[in-house]
Design a protein around this motif. Structure first.
Motif, PDB file in Angstrom:
ATOM      1  N   LYS A 180       0.862  -1.122   0.086  1.00 57.03           N
ATOM      2  CA  LYS A 180      -0.027  -0.142  -0.016  1.00 57.03           C
ATOM      3  C   LYS A 180       0.999   1.164  -0.086  1.00 57.03           C
ATOM      4  O   LYS A 180       1.361   1.603   1.055  1.00 57.03           O
ATOM      5  CB  LYS A 180      -0.687   0.073   1.468  1.00 57.03           C
ATOM      6  CG  LYS A 180      -2.197  -0.906   1.176  1.00 57.03           C
ATOM      7  CD  LYS A 180      -2.878  -0.114   2.434  1.00 57.03           C
ATOM      8  CE  LYS A 180      -3.263  -1.250   3.490  1.00 57.03           C
ATOM      9  NZ  LYS A 180      -3.763  -0.687   4.542  1.00 57.03           N
ATOM     10  N   THR A 181       1.165   1.829  -1.223  1.00 57.67           N
ATOM     11  CA  THR A 181       1.923   3.112  -1.149  1.00 57.67           C
ATOM     12  C   THR A 181       1.181   4.307  -0.785  1.00 57.67           C
ATOM     13  O   THR A 181       0.059   4.134  -1.282  1.00 57.67           O
ATOM     14  CB  THR A 181       2.392   3.483  -2.733  1.00 57.67           C
ATOM     15  OG1 THR A 181       2.736   2.005  -3.214  1.00 57.67           O
ATOM     16  CG2 THR A 181       3.838   4.051  -2.456  1.00 57.67           C
ATOM     17  N   SER A 196       0.017   7.865  -1.783  1.00 59.78           N
ATOM     18  CA  SER A 196      -0.112   8.337  -3.182  1.00 59.78           C
ATOM     19  C   SER A 196       0.871   9.512  -3.249  1.00 59.78           C
ATOM     20  O   SER A 196       1.477  10.065  -2.285  1.00 59.78           O
ATOM     21  CB  SER A 196      -1.558   9.105  -3.162  1.00 59.78           C
ATOM     22  OG  SER A 196      -1.532   9.976  -2.524  1.00 59.78           O
ATOM     23  N   GLU A 225       0.513  12.542  -3.734  1.00 61.35           N
ATOM     24  CA  GLU A 225       0.080  13.744  -3.082  1.00 61.35           C
ATOM     25  C   GLU A 225       0.260  13.592  -1.498  1.00 61.35           C
ATOM     26  O   GLU A 225       0.644  14.459  -0.707  1.00 61.35           O
ATOM     27  CB  GLU A 225      -1.463  13.802  -3.383  1.00 61.35           C
ATOM     28  CG  GLU A 225      -1.630  14.084  -4.916  1.00 61.35           C
ATOM     29  CD  GLU A 225      -1.504  12.943  -5.859  1.00 61.35           C
ATOM     30  OE1 GLU A 225      -1.546  11.970  -5.421  1.00 61.35           O
ATOM     31  OE2 GLU A 225      -1.235  13.437  -7.090  1.00 61.35           O
ATOM     32  N   GLN A 226      -0.217  12.227  -1.024  1.00 60.95           N
ATOM     33  CA  GLN A 226      -0.222  12.024   0.425  1.00 60.95           C
ATOM     34  C   GLN A 226       1.353  12.118   0.583  1.00 60.95           C
ATOM     35  O   GLN A 226       1.694  12.836   1.885  1.00 60.95           O
ATOM     36  CB  GLN A 226      -0.625  10.736   0.757  1.00 60.95           C
ATOM     37  CG  GLN A 226      -2.039  10.552   1.076  1.00 60.95           C
ATOM     38  CD  GLN A 226      -2.614   9.115   1.010  1.00 60.95           C
ATOM     39  OE1 GLN A 226      -1.786   8.109   0.402  1.00 60.95           O
ATOM     40  NE2 GLN A 226      -3.585   8.893   1.728  1.00 60.95           N
ATOM     41  N   ASN A 249       5.820   2.725  -9.430  1.00 60.40           N
ATOM     42  CA  ASN A 249       5.223   3.866  -8.721  1.00 60.40           C
ATOM     43  C   ASN A 249       6.404   5.067  -8.358  1.00 60.40           C
ATOM     44  O   ASN A 249       5.960   6.169  -7.988  1.00 60.40           O
ATOM     45  CB  ASN A 249       4.415   3.634  -7.548  1.00 60.40           C
ATOM     46  CG  ASN A 249       5.227   3.134  -6.374  1.00 60.40           C
ATOM     47  OD1 ASN A 249       6.542   3.044  -6.230  1.00 60.40           O
ATOM     48  ND2 ASN A 249       4.671   2.078  -5.578  1.00 60.40           N
ATOM     49  N   LEU A 276       6.316   9.570  -7.668  1.00 62.48           N
ATOM     50  CA  LEU A 276       6.768   9.812  -6.277  1.00 62.48           C
ATOM     51  C   LEU A 276       7.851  10.804  -6.363  1.00 62.48           C
ATOM     52  O   LEU A 276       7.835  11.723  -5.709  1.00 62.48           O
ATOM     53  CB  LEU A 276       7.116   8.706  -5.391  1.00 62.48           C
ATOM     54  CG  LEU A 276       5.758   7.779  -4.762  1.00 62.48           C
ATOM     55  CD1 LEU A 276       6.075   6.408  -4.286  1.00 62.48           C
ATOM     56  CD2 LEU A 276       5.058   8.490  -3.626  1.00 62.48           C
TER      57      LEU A 276
END
Ligand code: PEP
Length: 249
Positions: free
Chosen positions: A172-173, A175, A177-178, A213, A217
């Motif tokens: 669970k990466t 996001s 933005e998070q 991903n 990031l």
């Protein structure tokens, strides 16, 4: 941001072998370039072999103490003498499995700097803390424990890794933005004390980063690279992640 050199660090945790050292050293030596720092954190017994192959290395943890009667612990000076350059401090597995407190982590940070190792301070909130909207509170307290004990200047020769606990080893990466929002919070918090220090500080993201991903990031303005667990054990994935840091950070 553009003035900060990107970094990708591979945390092997309690994995690896001499065979993996051979595979990964070839990959890391192929990736090497002046505009990217690549650091590998293997289990202690593999440090020398990686160093002999020309790979920049660090320890996954060090003792907070000077040499003495601490069975099973490893002295930071010994790690430095082997030729390692870095050590992780406060990785979430050390905090949760081995009960390392913010105070212990600050002591390890101090001992690392005392012997000339660069500490990478790992910070991050649990899933429950995120749900309760305590992320910034938790991360601030983890950083303040170091500033309160050692002074702000100690952060100058260090790296911070934001690793939300719920994203480590779970697939669970956060996001982009998070992650960016917490990285910005960290940089802004430090900027209230010293803008120069904040602008020069390398802040890595860690938590289920992979070759799919990493690019988005690392493209975030306050994300300067990654601390990679599982994907750092596969030469192809680690190479792709490193290349995406070169392109985007
Ligand atoms: C880590 O060990 O610091 C880590 C981020 O692990 P993973 O990439 O496997 O989530």
């Amino acid at each position: 941001m553009a003035t900060r050199k990107p970094m990708v660090a591979g945390n092997w945790k309690m994995n690896g072998s001499l065979e993996l050292v051979n595979q990964l050293s070839v990959a890391v030596n192929n990736i090497k370039s002046a505009d990217l720092d690549v650091v590998v954190f293997p289990p202690y017994p593999l440090l020398s072999s990686l160093i002999e192959q020309g790979v920049t290395t660090g320890a996954q943890t060090v003792s907070e103490n000077e040499p003495g009667a601490f069975t099973g612990e490893v002295d930071a000076q010994l790690i430095k003498d082997l030729g390692a350059k870095y050590t992780l401090v406060g990785h979430s597995e050390r905090r949760s499995i081995y009960g390392e407190s913010n105070n212990t982590v600050a002591n390890k940070f101090a001992r690392a700097q005392q012997v000339g190792l660069t500490p990478i301070l790992c910070v991050g909130e649990s899933e429950q803390q995120r749900e309760k909207e305590q992320t910034e509170l938790v991360v601030a307290a983890q950083i303040d424990a170091v500033i309160d004990k050692l002074g702000l200047a100690a952060l100058k020769d260090s790296v911070i890794a934001y690793e939300p606990v719920w994203a480590i080893g779970t697939g669970k990466t956060a996001s982009p933005e998070q992650a960016q929002s917490v990285h910005k919070f960290i940089r802004d918090k430090i900027a209230t004390l010293s803008s120069d220090l904040a602008q020069g500080l390398t802040i890595l993201y860690g938590g289920s980063v992979n070759e799919k991903n990493s690019e988005l990031l690392f493209a975030q303005p306050d994300i300067d690279g990654g601390l990679i667990g599982g994907a750092s054990l596969k030469a192809d994935s680690f190479t792709a992640i490193c290349n995406s840091a070169k392109r985007t950070v």
